[in-house]
Design an enzyme around this catalytic site. Structure first.
Site, mmCIF file in Angstrom:
data_model
loop_
_atom_site.group_PDB
_atom_site.id
_atom_site.type_symbol
_atom_site.label_atom_id
_atom_site.label_comp_id
_atom_site.label_asym_id
_atom_site.label_seq_id
_atom_site.Cartn_x
_atom_site.Cartn_y
_atom_site.Cartn_z
ATOM 1 N N ASN A 1 22.243 38.689 43.915
ATOM 2 C CA ASN A 1 22.764 39.025 42.462
ATOM 3 C C ASN A 1 21.645 39.032 41.479
ATOM 4 O O ASN A 1 20.430 39.350 41.769
ATOM 5 C CB ASN A 1 23.323 37.785 41.393
ATOM 6 C CG ASN A 1 22.739 36.854 40.963
ATOM 7 O OD1 ASN A 1 22.051 37.097 40.348
ATOM 8 N ND2 ASN A 1 22.952 35.624 41.868
ATOM 9 N N ASP B 1 27.001 31.603 44.642
ATOM 10 C CA ASP B 1 27.760 30.431 44.541
ATOM 11 C C ASP B 1 28.102 29.900 45.863
ATOM 12 O O ASP B 1 28.960 28.974 45.925
ATOM 13 C CB ASP B 1 29.864 30.661 43.451
ATOM 14 C CG ASP B 1 29.465 30.393 42.709
ATOM 15 O OD1 ASP B 1 28.634 30.270 41.592
ATOM 16 O OD2 ASP B 1 29.987 31.965 41.803
ATOM 17 N N LYS C 1 16.534 37.821 63.878
ATOM 18 C CA LYS C 1 17.542 39.423 62.897
ATOM 19 C C LYS C 1 18.828 39.938 63.262
ATOM 20 O O LYS C 1 18.392 39.702 65.017
ATOM 21 C CB LYS C 1 16.679 40.743 63.007
ATOM 22 C CG LYS C 1 17.584 41.934 62.080
ATOM 23 C CD LYS C 1 16.167 42.930 62.571
ATOM 24 C CE LYS C 1 17.492 44.175 61.818
ATOM 25 N NZ LYS C 1 16.497 45.545 61.146
ATOM 26 N N PRO D 1 25.862 24.175 46.508
ATOM 27 C CA PRO D 1 25.733 22.625 45.749
ATOM 28 C C PRO D 1 25.972 23.759 43.380
ATOM 29 O O PRO D 1 24.845 24.149 43.746
ATOM 30 C CB PRO D 1 24.994 21.891 45.685
ATOM 31 C CG PRO D 1 23.505 23.013 46.111
ATOM 32 C CD PRO D 1 24.490 23.631 46.641
ATOM 33 N N ASP D 2 26.427 23.122 42.762
ATOM 34 C CA ASP D 2 26.356 22.887 41.827
ATOM 35 C C ASP D 2 25.793 22.851 40.874
ATOM 36 O O ASP D 2 25.351 21.217 40.503
ATOM 37 C CB ASP D 2 28.365 22.620 41.000
ATOM 38 C CG ASP D 2 27.748 23.575 39.551
ATOM 39 O OD1 ASP D 2 27.240 23.048 38.977
ATOM 40 O OD2 ASP D 2 29.349 23.867 39.797
ATOM 41 N N ILE D 3 23.875 23.012 41.286
ATOM 42 C CA ILE D 3 23.374 22.439 40.227
ATOM 43 C C ILE D 3 23.619 21.707 39.174
ATOM 44 O O ILE D 3 23.264 20.259 39.439
ATOM 45 C CB ILE D 3 21.793 22.827 40.194
ATOM 46 C CG1 ILE D 3 21.583 24.157 41.740
ATOM 47 C CG2 ILE D 3 20.532 22.477 39.766
ATOM 48 C CD1 ILE D 3 20.828 25.097 41.885
ATOM 49 N N PHE E 1 25.533 28.109 30.852
ATOM 50 C CA PHE E 1 25.645 29.115 30.607
ATOM 51 C C PHE E 1 27.177 29.738 31.676
ATOM 52 O O PHE E 1 27.118 29.194 32.796
ATOM 53 C CB PHE E 1 24.688 29.981 31.355
ATOM 54 C CG PHE E 1 23.180 30.466 29.737
ATOM 55 C CD1 PHE E 1 22.508 30.018 29.408
ATOM 56 C CD2 PHE E 1 23.307 31.768 28.999
ATOM 57 C CE1 PHE E 1 21.457 29.649 28.575
ATOM 58 C CE2 PHE E 1 22.174 31.851 28.093
ATOM 59 C CZ PHE E 1 21.674 30.758 28.131
ATOM 60 N N LYS F 1 34.562 25.303 31.758
ATOM 61 C CA LYS F 1 33.065 24.928 32.499
ATOM 62 C C LYS F 1 32.197 23.797 31.470
ATOM 63 O O LYS F 1 31.711 22.645 32.404
ATOM 64 C CB LYS F 1 32.275 26.373 32.389
ATOM 65 C CG LYS F 1 32.551 26.488 33.176
ATOM 66 C CD LYS F 1 32.056 28.029 33.855
ATOM 67 C CE LYS F 1 32.661 28.869 34.303
ATOM 68 N NZ LYS F 1 31.725 30.852 34.626
ATOM 69 N N LYS G 1 31.670 20.605 34.043
ATOM 70 C CA LYS G 1 30.531 20.195 34.453
ATOM 71 C C LYS G 1 30.284 18.791 33.883
ATOM 72 O O LYS G 1 29.451 18.891 32.920
ATOM 73 C CB LYS G 1 29.694 21.974 34.499
ATOM 74 C CG LYS G 1 30.122 22.301 35.199
ATOM 75 C CD LYS G 1 29.088 23.864 35.707
ATOM 76 C CE LYS G 1 29.825 24.936 36.065
ATOM 77 N NZ LYS G 1 29.235 25.837 36.879
HETATM 78 O O1 C5P Z 1 30.598 28.190 36.996
HETATM 79 P P1 C5P Z 1 29.720 29.492 36.793
HETATM 80 O O2 C5P Z 1 28.500 30.146 37.902
HETATM 81 O O3 C5P Z 1 29.739 30.146 36.481
HETATM 82 O O4 C5P Z 1 28.561 28.137 35.874
HETATM 83 C C1 C5P Z 1 27.303 29.187 35.805
HETATM 84 C C2 C5P Z 1 26.635 28.004 34.689
HETATM 85 O O5 C5P Z 1 26.059 26.646 35.696
HETATM 86 C C3 C5P Z 1 25.379 28.242 34.437
HETATM 87 O O6 C5P Z 1 24.416 27.562 33.305
HETATM 88 C C4 C5P Z 1 24.533 28.311 36.210
HETATM 89 O O7 C5P Z 1 22.895 28.150 35.620
HETATM 90 C C5 C5P Z 1 24.747 26.706 36.092
HETATM 91 N N1 C5P Z 1 24.984 26.356 37.944
HETATM 92 C C6 C5P Z 1 24.844 26.031 38.921
HETATM 93 N N2 C5P Z 1 24.839 26.109 40.138
HETATM 94 C C7 C5P Z 1 25.837 26.752 40.977
HETATM 95 C C8 C5P Z 1 26.994 27.270 40.033
HETATM 96 C C9 C5P Z 1 25.832 27.583 38.543
HETATM 97 O O8 C5P Z 1 23.810 25.271 38.142
HETATM 98 N N3 C5P Z 1 25.701 26.046 42.346
#
Ligand code: C5P
Length: 400
Positions: A212, A281, A291, A308-310, A326, A340, A344
């Site tokens: 991105n 995401d 390739k 994974p959602d870090i 954020f 969120k 989260k």
């Molecule tokens: O769910 P979304 O991407 O909108 O959430 C944004 C927040 O979650 C930001 O703080 C981003 O750094 C964190 N995030 C993360 N891991 C992901 C997706 C988002 O830590 N896979």
């Protein structure tokens, strides 16, 4: 140097050859955004003209206690109250003696008596005059007994008169740096802050990836602001074109999985976690070893799986750090951000309208709304540097 923005500095100049360096000091203060008022003694004006300093500072130079016109503009008591800091550079042996004895026989010594602002003195004189017991006595007494007075230097080396020894005024850049340091609030002293920044790259094959437009500027500005606030800072960064901020330790990663691993590895030492990275995401369900070749088909399908959602993983930990996320949104900004914050398990979320092209991803400016369980704070559009400082100040206030 950003700590000097809008700071009100009185620069006192006394009569020494080093007064030529004061012109450079005024320039550095102005460049850093400070408001500078120069006060000269009569002897200083023998070495450098008020006109030079007026042109550089953009303000009239003050020199006389008894000038009715100047007093009508900004009188000495008003000037003494106006200052955030008073720096005397160069300070002669005579000035130091008068400061020590509490004399108020010119505008500069009067201001030193009248101000509540801290006074920093950069001596400049011949080495024998500096070593003279009278000067050493005055310096020691001022240092020990007048808490608002601090000495910067002098440096040692070759002197204008040909002598070698202590007595050279510190260089203008060193004085400007020390001045900036006096304004660091050190709100996060003793805290460890981990910050994710930039995009992630999710490989499709050895040469292609999904990513991105995140530039990493906001996360890097936050890392600098946290470091300047006294924190030990670790920056876990996706691929960006930015230098590592001063005194920050940086781990470069590419994918979300690598970012997660780097984040979890030292999380037990972290007091504040700020997730500023634009983590992809989704990632391709598998990475092709070679390739991918284009076939005859006009379309191509990619199977993506969730990353994974870090930040959510961080906030799931039993002893979780104070966790700040954020929310970059193009619509229903506050609603999505609040959702969120709770889903989260965050302590604070910074809502960021990325639909507005003037701010956000690649721009140097941004505007944020900070939302915590019981508070909402709008930070108006400004530079990412300033916003980062405001965010750090808010976090410091919310910290348990
Ligand atoms: O769910 P979304 O991407 O909108 O959430 C944004 C927040 O979650 C930001 O703080 C981003 O750094 C964190 N995030 C993360 N891991 C992901 C997706 C988002 O830590 N896979």
């Amino acid at each position: 140097m950003q700590r000097l923005t809008n700071k009100r500095i009185i620069l006192g100049i006394t009569g020494g050859i080093a007064a030529y360096k004061s012109a450079e000091l005024v320039r550095l203060y102005k460049k850093a955004g400070a408001d500078v008022r120069v006060v000269m003694t009569a002897a200083a004006m023998e070495f450098i003209t008020p006109l030079t300093l007026q042109a550089l500072s953009g303000n009239m130079v003050h020199s006389s206690l008894l000038d009715p016109e100047a007093e009508a503009g900004m009188g000495h008591i008003e000037l003494a109250r106006w200052a955030d800091i008073l720096v005397v550079a160069p300070a002669t042996a005579d000035f130091i003696a008068r400061l020590h004895s509490g004399m108020a026989n010119d505008l500069l010594t009067t201001l030193c008596l009248a101000t509540n602002a801290p006074i920093y003195v950069a001596p400049a004189m011949n080495q024998a005059m500096w070593r003279a017991p009278q000067t050493q006595h005055n310096v020691a007494q001022l240092t020990q007994q007048i808490p608002k007075t601090t000495f910067w230097g002098p440096d040692a080396g070759e002197q204008a008169c040909g002598d070698i020894g202590p007595g050279r005024m510190m260089e203008a850049q060193a004085i400007a740096n020390l001045t900036a340091n006096t304004f660091s609030k050190k709100l996060l002293c003793g805290k460890t802050v981990h910050i994710t920044a930039g995009p992630t790259r999710e490989a499709l094959d050895p040469v292609r990836y999904i990513s991105n437009h995140s530039s990493g500027k906001m996360g890097y500005a936050i890392a600098s602001a946290a470091q300047e606030a006294g924190a030990k800072v670790k920056l876990i960064s996706g691929p960006v074109n930015l230098p590592c901020p001063d005194k920050v330790s940086r781990v470069m990663v590419e994918s979300a999985e690598q970012m997660l691993e780097a984040v979890l590895s030292e999380l037990d030492q972290c007091d504040i976690f700020i997730g500023c990275a634009a983590v992809a995401d989704f990632k391709p369900s598998s990475i092709a070893t070679n390739k991918i070749k284009k076939g005859a088909d006009h379309t191509m399908s990619l199977l993506l799986v969730k990353n994974p959602d870090i930040i959510a993983r961080v906030a799931q930990q039993p002893n979780k750090p104070f966790t700040v996320g954020f929310a970059a949104e193009t619509q229903n900004l506050l609603e999505h951000a609040r959702a969120k914050l709770s889903s989260k398990n965050l302590d604070l979320i910074a809502a960021n309208d990325v639909g507005n092209s003037e701010i956000g991803f690649n721009s140097d400016a941004n505007a944020l709304t900070l939302i915590s369980a019981h508070q909402q704070l709008d930070l108006a559009q400004t530079s990412k540097t300033r916003l980062a400082q405001q965010l750090i100040e808010h976090i410091a206030h919310l910290m348990p």
